[in-house]
Enzyme design. Sequence first.
Site, mmCIF file in Angstrom:
data_model
loop_
_atom_site.group_PDB
_atom_site.id
_atom_site.type_symbol
_atom_site.label_atom_id
_atom_site.label_comp_id
_atom_site.label_asym_id
_atom_site.label_seq_id
_atom_site.Cartn_x
_atom_site.Cartn_y
_atom_site.Cartn_z
ATOM 1 C CB CYS A 37 -0.886 0.016 1.240
ATOM 2 S SG CYS A 37 0.095 0.054 2.741
ATOM 3 C CG ASP A 39 0.151 2.874 4.497
ATOM 4 O OD1 ASP A 39 -0.008 3.693 3.583
ATOM 5 O OD2 ASP A 39 -0.779 2.378 5.143
ATOM 6 C CB CYS A 63 -3.783 2.229 7.233
ATOM 7 S SG CYS A 63 -3.069 0.750 7.942
ATOM 8 C CB CYS A 106 -1.135 -2.879 9.025
ATOM 9 S SG CYS A 106 -2.386 -2.776 7.727
HETATM 10 FE FE1 FES Z 1 -0.890 -0.802 4.418
HETATM 11 FE FE2 FES Z 1 -2.027 -0.649 6.716
HETATM 12 S S1 FES Z 1 -2.962 -0.582 4.803
HETATM 13 S S2 FES Z 1 0.076 -0.625 6.315
HETATM 14 FE FE1 FES Z 2 -4.500 3.672 2.406
HETATM 15 FE FE2 FES Z 2 -2.525 2.483 3.724
HETATM 16 S S1 FES Z 2 -3.195 2.158 1.736
HETATM 17 S S2 FES Z 2 -3.779 4.050 4.339
#
Ligand code: FES
Ligand code: FES
Length: 136
Positions: A37, A39, A63, A106
């Site tokens: 994602c 992040d 996230c 995550c």
């Molecule tokens: Fe990717 Fe939480 S959605 S770290």
């Molecule tokens: Fe949207 Fe991590 S992908 S907050």
Amino acid sequence: MAYSDKLLDHYNNPKNVGTLDKSKNNVGTGLVGAPECGDVMRLQIEVDENGVIADAKFKTFGCGSAIASSSLATEWLKGKSIEDAIKIDNMVLVEELNLPPVKIHCSVLAEDAIKAAVNDYRKKNGLEEIQFEESV
Ligand code: FES
Ligand code: FES
């Protein structure tokens, strides 16, 4: 999808947000990104003269589940030896926070950030880096 109270608490009141002094030799910094994602999480540990983690801080650009995972991880890290710190498995974070399957990566981010911080600390102190297996 309902998030657990514990998750929401760590998300709304994250513990140990901040920065430790990178220039200090007893501070290890882990910076990792989630390919899933994009992040990004930075987690730092400060190790005392007995090899115990005296302080831990994080900053997560990501996230809610990643923020909660790193908040909980820093809470758990404090007071642990390096040896015990690297035993923190992402699945215990998943269990504690009751993360849904799509949010497991995550928690992996938090586990990887801990390992990266430990290896940064080791490198700075002339110790060999630990080769970790891929976490799932
Ligand atoms: Fe990717 Fe939480 S959605 S770290
Ligand atoms: Fe949207 Fe991590 S992908 S907050």
